[in-house]
Structure formats: C-alpha cells, structure tokens
Design a protein around this motif. Structure first.
Motif, mmCIF file in Angstrom:
data_model
loop_
_atom_site.group_PDB
_atom_site.id
_atom_site.type_symbol
_atom_site.label_atom_id
_atom_site.label_comp_id
_atom_site.label_asym_id
_atom_site.label_seq_id
_atom_site.Cartn_x
_atom_site.Cartn_y
_atom_site.Cartn_z
ATOM 1 N N ARG A 30 0.859 -1.200 0.000
ATOM 2 C CA ARG A 30 0.000 0.000 0.000
ATOM 3 C C ARG A 30 0.884 1.235 0.000
ATOM 4 O O ARG A 30 1.774 1.377 0.842
ATOM 5 N N LEU A 31 0.630 2.132 -0.957
ATOM 6 C CA LEU A 31 1.421 3.353 -1.124
ATOM 7 C C LEU A 31 0.572 4.584 -0.870
ATOM 8 O O LEU A 31 -0.600 4.636 -1.237
ATOM 9 N N PHE A 32 1.192 5.576 -0.242
ATOM 10 C CA PHE A 32 0.605 6.916 -0.131
ATOM 11 C C PHE A 32 1.515 7.864 -0.906
ATOM 12 O O PHE A 32 2.719 7.929 -0.638
ATOM 13 N N ILE A 33 0.938 8.576 -1.862
ATOM 14 C CA ILE A 33 1.734 9.503 -2.669
ATOM 15 C C ILE A 33 1.092 10.887 -2.649
ATOM 16 O O ILE A 33 -0.131 11.015 -2.515
ATOM 17 N N PRO A 34 1.891 11.948 -2.766
ATOM 18 C CA PRO A 34 1.327 13.305 -2.796
ATOM 19 C C PRO A 34 0.420 13.501 -4.012
ATOM 20 O O PRO A 34 0.506 12.764 -4.998
ATOM 21 N N GLN A 35 -0.419 14.516 -3.940
ATOM 22 C CA GLN A 35 -1.401 14.764 -4.996
ATOM 23 C C GLN A 35 -0.763 14.939 -6.369
ATOM 24 O O GLN A 35 -1.319 14.505 -7.379
ATOM 25 N N ASP A 36 0.401 15.572 -6.424
ATOM 26 C CA ASP A 36 1.007 15.885 -7.717
ATOM 27 C C ASP A 36 2.095 14.899 -8.132
ATOM 28 O O ASP A 36 2.848 15.159 -9.077
ATOM 29 N N PHE A 37 2.181 13.770 -7.440
ATOM 30 C CA PHE A 37 3.242 12.812 -7.755
ATOM 31 C C PHE A 37 2.939 12.111 -9.075
ATOM 32 O O PHE A 37 1.822 11.652 -9.316
ATOM 33 N N VAL A 38 3.949 11.989 -9.937
ATOM 34 C CA VAL A 38 3.788 11.371 -11.259
ATOM 35 C C VAL A 38 4.036 9.869 -11.149
ATOM 36 O O VAL A 38 5.140 9.431 -10.805
ATOM 37 N N ILE A 39 3.013 9.075 -11.452
ATOM 38 C CA ILE A 39 3.096 7.622 -11.287
ATOM 39 C C ILE A 39 4.188 7.000 -12.154
ATOM 40 O O ILE A 39 4.798 5.995 -11.778
ATOM 41 N N ASP A 40 4.463 7.602 -13.303
ATOM 42 C CA ASP A 40 5.518 7.067 -14.178
ATOM 43 C C ASP A 40 6.858 6.965 -13.457
ATOM 44 O O ASP A 40 7.681 6.108 -13.788
ATOM 45 N N ARG A 41 7.087 7.819 -12.467
ATOM 46 C CA ARG A 41 8.347 7.741 -11.716
ATOM 47 C C ARG A 41 8.458 6.406 -10.989
ATOM 48 O O ARG A 41 9.554 5.848 -10.860
ATOM 49 N N LEU A 42 7.326 5.902 -10.507
ATOM 50 C CA LEU A 42 7.343 4.600 -9.836
ATOM 51 C C LEU A 42 7.663 3.489 -10.823
ATOM 52 O O LEU A 42 8.534 2.647 -10.569
ATOM 53 N N PHE A 43 6.979 3.485 -11.943
ATOM 54 C CA PHE A 43 7.212 2.432 -12.923
ATOM 55 C C PHE A 43 8.660 2.423 -13.407
ATOM 56 O O PHE A 43 9.249 1.363 -13.634
ATOM 57 N N GLU A 44 9.239 3.598 -13.562
ATOM 58 C CA GLU A 44 10.650 3.669 -13.973
ATOM 59 C C GLU A 44 11.564 3.046 -12.923
ATOM 60 O O GLU A 44 12.521 2.345 -13.250
#
Length: 344
Positions: free
Chosen positions: A215-229
């Motif tokens: 389970r992840l908590f990310i800020p409102q403006d966090f770009v999900i592509d950064r995780l996949f990379e």
C-alpha cells in the motif's frame, strides 16, 4: 546455562554461511555442495523459494549474527533460569521466516519444539544442526508433526487460522500472529535511487512477506511514471510462473470489472483504500495532508508491520530499502518475543 557457547556458535554459523555465499560452485567442497543441493531442493518443492531469495535471506542473517549485535540484543532481557518447552508453529511465506523465533527460544534458555511449515522444511533443520555443532552440542531442539507436551506456544498463521489457534491454545501461554503487511509513504522529493530502494521493499520475496509494501501513499502531484521507472530492475519477476499467473488473473479481473488501474506488464498500481492488495498489485492513494496518512495508520495499526518513509516525516518508519533488513530487536506483529520468553 549455555548462552555463551550458543552465542559463539551463532557467530560461527554466521561465518560458515558467509564463507559459503562467497564461493563459486567450482570451489565447493563436499559440505558446500550439500548446502547448495538443499537450496535447490527447497526451490523445487516450493518455487517461491528461488535460489536468489534464499541466498538473500541467508545474507541478511549473516549480517545480523555478529557477537556485538547478539550481545546488544540480549543485554536488555532476563534469561530464564528454568528451561521450558516452547512450541513453534512455523510460517513458510518467505525463506527462514521462523528462524528468529528459534534463536529467541534457544537464547532464552528454553527448548524449541518445532512444527515446520511444509513450504520451508529444509533450511531451518540444517542451520540448527550446524549451530549445535558450532556450540559444542549446547543447542537443544526438537522437530515434531503434532504439538504435544509443551509449556508455551508461538504460532503464525492467516487471520482465519489465528482464530482457530487462539481457541486451541487458550489455556496455554501463547503468542498468536496474524496476517500483516507494510505501507510506504512518499514525500514527493524522493531521488531515483530512493525509489529504486522502495522497489526492493515491494518486490523482494515476490511481495509475500509481512514486511513487503502493498500500500502506497503519494502526494497529490506525484507522477506515477516515476514509480514504474524505478521498478524496471525487477521486470524479470514476470518470468516466474507462479507470479505471472497471479498477475494475469488479477489483470483479467480488473479488465472484466472495468476497474481503473495502471500497468507496466509486470505489476499493477490500483487506486484503492484497502491496506492489503493481491499479489502483483500495489494499492495506492493520493494524500493532501500527512494527517490523512496518520489517521489511516492509527485505524490499521494492528495490521501494519512496517512503514517505509523518510525519517523526516515522523512516522516511526524505516528508510526505503530497509524493510527486509529488520534487526534482532524487531519482532513480528510488534510483540516482544524475548520479553514473553523471559516470564513463561
């Protein structure tokens, strides 16, 4: 009491494992070849226990079992003067997951009476016999099929199993562990290296451990592509048959239900408030205030084993990449096993 011999034996066991891990197969002696064949046998009988993950677990134990670490751990506890028989009902979700309980029982001057998990039945007996050899025969243990004649019990199972165990052992001193999982909270300014370390917390052991982040908590403006990379270093995980089956099944369910999810062909991210996620899926939500996260943690405290986050967030967390490296004084379900063993 034989604590001094046992501690010395543990450090010798640690060195023995370290020497084995440092060797290449062409340099194996007969004992090394036997150790390696045991790893292979474990993998054949339980495909989740890949050689890589078994060796990773062994390396974590060699890092932990130094004389300094062990003595610093033990100094906070009163060792029992009367030896008792402590039943251990083992889990088998990740390699050597029950070894901490075994060590705790022995170093508390008790006898572990062990019911092994069918999923992890080779490595713990092997290491225990080696530890006993290195300790001049001062390490007591028994392996059993049915738990009888015991003074206390430590058991690990699913939430459903735990209800049965709680009832069955209600008249005995016990620790009954249930399902737990771990969460990660991103501040948003994590470096690429920190996100790659988070991937280790997610994918190590295929996500099957209670210290794996689901389970992840990310800020409102966090770009999900950064995780996949940052996850790309683990893309080979999809070549594992059992993991791939879970991935394909969950993906098919989401498509049939027309659920919204993000997919990179080996893991899915799904915006979902649930703490637990299916294998190959990571639930996430966006937060605008850290108080939202703290509220979730408070509501789910009994089901959260570990929080991965930057220290500056003040969540009592471990740093990214450290979830699978617990110390000797880190206990499953946050119940102090050594304290329990000192008073039985």
């Amino acid at each position: 009491m034989n604590t001094e011999n046992q501690v010395l034996g543990l450090t010798k066991l640690s060195q023995y494992i370290q020497d084995f891990l440092a060797k290449d197969q062409p340099t194996y002696n007969e004992d090394d070849a036997g150790f390696e064949s045991l790893l292979k046998k474990s993998q054949i009988e339980n495909p989740w226990f890949t050689i890589e993950n078994q060796r990773f677990a062994l390396q974590q134990w060699t890092n932990l079992l130094t004389e300094e670490n062990i003595n610093n751990w033990l100094k906070d506890y009163q060792i029992s003067k009367i030896s008792k028989r402590v039943g251990l009902i083992m889990a088998g979700n990740i390699p050597l997951v029950g070894f901490h309980d075994v060590i705790s029982v022995v170093l508390s001057n008790h006898v572990p009476v062990i019911k092994l998990s069918s999923k992890d039945k080779y490595m713990i007996p092997f290491l225990l016999k080696k530890w006993n050899e290195f300790s001049e025969g001062s390490v007591p243990f028994e392996f059993i099929e049915r738990l009888e004649n015991f003074d206390a019990v430590i058991a690990t199972g699913s939430n459903n199993t735990a209800r049965y165990l709680e009832y069955y052992f209600k008249n005995h001193l016990h620790i009954i562990r249930k399902n737990r999982t771990s969460i990660a909270v991103l501040k948003g300014d994590e470096t690429e290296e920190e996100l790659k370390l988070l991937a280790e917390d997610i994918f190590r052991y295929f996500g099957l451990g209670c210290r794996n982040v689901t389970r992840l908590f990310i800020p409102q403006d966090f770009v999900i592509d950064r995780l996949f990379e940052s996850f790309l270093e683990f893309q080979e995980i999809i070549n594992h048959n059992k993991y791939a089956n879970n991935y394909e099944y969950n993906r098919a369910i989401y498509l049939l239900n027309q659920d919204k999810f993000w997919d990179n062909n080996f893991v899915m991210l799904k915006e979902d408030e649930k703490l637990f996620s299916p294998l190959s899926v990571i639930n996430f939500s966006r937060y605008s205030s850290l108080d939202e996260v703290k509220g979730f943690i408070a509501e789910n405290e009994e089901n959260i084993q570990c929080i991965v986050a930057k220290e500056e967030l003040g969540l009592g967390s471990v740093r990214p990449g450290e979830a699978q490296n617990p110390g000797l004084d880190t206990y499953a379900d946050n119940v102090d096993t050594m304290k329990f063993l000192s008073v039985i």
